[in-house]
Each structure stands twice: as C-alpha cells, then as structure tokens.
Design an enzyme around this catalytic site. Structure first.
Site, PDB file in Angstrom:
ATOM      1  N   CYS A 204      18.456  44.644  -9.254  1.00 49.84           N
ATOM      2  CA  CYS A 204      18.303  45.195 -10.591  1.00 49.84           C
ATOM      3  C   CYS A 204      17.361  44.318 -11.419  1.00 49.84           C
ATOM      4  CB  CYS A 204      19.660  45.292 -11.282  1.00 49.84           C
ATOM      5  SG  CYS A 204      20.755  46.537 -10.571  1.00 49.84           S
ATOM      6  N   CYS A 232      26.531  40.884  -4.105  1.00 52.65           N
ATOM      7  CA  CYS A 232      26.987  41.821  -5.130  1.00 52.65           C
ATOM      8  C   CYS A 232      28.263  42.536  -4.734  1.00 52.65           C
ATOM      9  CB  CYS A 232      25.895  42.843  -5.439  1.00 52.65           C
ATOM     10  SG  CYS A 232      25.430  43.856  -4.016  1.00 52.65           S
TER      11      CYS A 232
END
Length: 241
Positions: A204, A232
């Site tokens: 991101c 993540c």
C-alpha cells in the site's frame, strides 16, 4: 484429486524441482486452485502458469490504498495476458468503522495489523475458503526474519475452511531476486514501473517506500516497525509467536 503423499514428504520431492515443474504439479493435482497476484514474483508465476493452463484462476487484492502506478499495472497485466482477473475488495463497513474511529493513518500510531486485517486478510480468507489450493510468489530471501524457511508446498492451516484442507504452493521459494528479474527481462514480462524508482517490495502507498543502496527489499515496508513484524498476515504462518 489430491496426491495421497504427505505434504512434508512431497515437499522434499519438489524442493529441487523448477518453478514450472512445481506449477505443473499444482495445476495437475488441484482443480480449485488460484494464483495470488501482486508483485514481480507473481507476474513471473502468471507468465509460467499461463503456458500450462491459459484458464488458471488469478486474483489480486485491492486494499483501496495502492499506488496509482499499481492500479495501472494491474490493468496492464489483465490486458497483456487476457486474464479474467478477479479483484478482491475489503468490506466497506469495516473500513468505514476503522477510519471513523482511528483515522486514515492509525497504523503509524499502533501497528499495521489491524488495517491489513480489514483490507487484506478478510477478503483473502473469503476467497481462499472457496479453494483447495493457492499459489504465492514467496521467496526465502525476501525476508530473513520471516521467510527463510518457507517450503515449496505446505498445509495452510491458517486460511483453510473448517473441516477442509488448503494446500499452499510457493514455487519460487528457492529463487533469488536476481533470478526473478532475469526471467522478467528475458521474457519481456510487464512489471510495476515503481520498481524503476527504487521500490522493490510494493504494498500500500502509505506503508511502502523506496529503499537505498545495500538496504534489504523488505526495509521499504512498514519501516517504522521491527523487522520481525514485516508481514501483513497474508502469510501468517511465517511469523512465530
């Protein structure tokens, strides 16, 4: 029909196989199989897998926070390979609740796990619970702290639906970053233009930055956190408690 050989033994057999051979095994033995796409490693696997099965399922996660270049790249890949690319989105209500309570950048103040859980893990889990197997682009040298011992095939107990098994293939586990890029250049495979600007591991936009000379590729991800936490949750089994 899956092979009756225990996965730990099968991993020993496939450990010395080429990525193409591992993909061939996966495609031959699992009807409900899909390839996860996000980065340079995954595009190599798409390029290989399409040579075996042009109809292979491919999906990617749209967290709503990707770089503009990444969105453009996703569309480039879709058109280049004529893919019926499935894009997974997070639950809008869950995202709204998080942002309303903590703002758009809460991960800088606590950690990235909560945001990743909503934007990545929940939609991934929903997808994987419809499959018997999935393919990822993980490499052992991507993260010495969390990926150094990943096998080429494993039993994914994290995302398997209740009462079922889910097999996870990592065909590039033994490849280096150089081998990936040698393949990309030799086969003229499209890649994210951010790579030409020093971004190696791309996630991101708020959580990814370019790395400098002699920095490891994962240092550009969640740089404000400890190296042992640079996952993540997509590959939660890599992080030992």
């Amino acid at each position: 029909m899956t092979d009756p050989i225990p996965l730990v033994d099968l991993n020993g057999q496939l450990e010395s196989s080429t990525p193409m051979e591992i993909l061939e095994y996966a495609i031959d033995h699992y009807a409900d199989l899909a390839l996860s796409f996000s980065g340079a490693e995954d595009i190599v696997l798409i390029d290989m897998a399409r040579q075996i099965d042009p109809q292979i399922q491919v999906f990617c996660l749209d967290t709503g926070r990707l770089h503009p270049e990444t969105y453009q790249y996703i569309e480039t890949v879709r058109k280049h390979y004529k893919l019926n690319l499935e894009i997974l989105f997070p639950d809008g209500n869950a995202v709204q609740k998080l942002v309303s309570k903590k703002g758009l950048f809460s991960f800088y103040d606590d950690n990235h796990q909560e945001c990743c859980g909503i934007r990545k893990i929940m939609p991934l889990q929903s997808k994987l619970q419809t499959l018997d197997a999935w393919v990822t682009g993980q490499r052992k040298d991507q993260s010495p702290g969390t990926r150094a011992h990943i096998p080429v095939i494993q039993d994914d107990k994290v995302f398997a639906r209740t009462g079922a098994s889910l097999t996870k293939f990592n065909p590039l586990a033994n490849w280096s970053s150089r081998a990936v890029w040698d393949y990309i250049r030799a086969h003229k495979v499209p890649y994210n233009p951010l790579h030409d600007r020093g971004f190696i591991s791309i996630g991101c936009e708020p959580c990814t930055r370019a790395v400098g000379p002699n920095q490891h590729e994962r240092e550009g991800r969640w740089w404000w956190e400890e190296a042992t936490k640079k996952e993540c949750g997509l590959h939660a089994e890599n992080v030992k408690s």
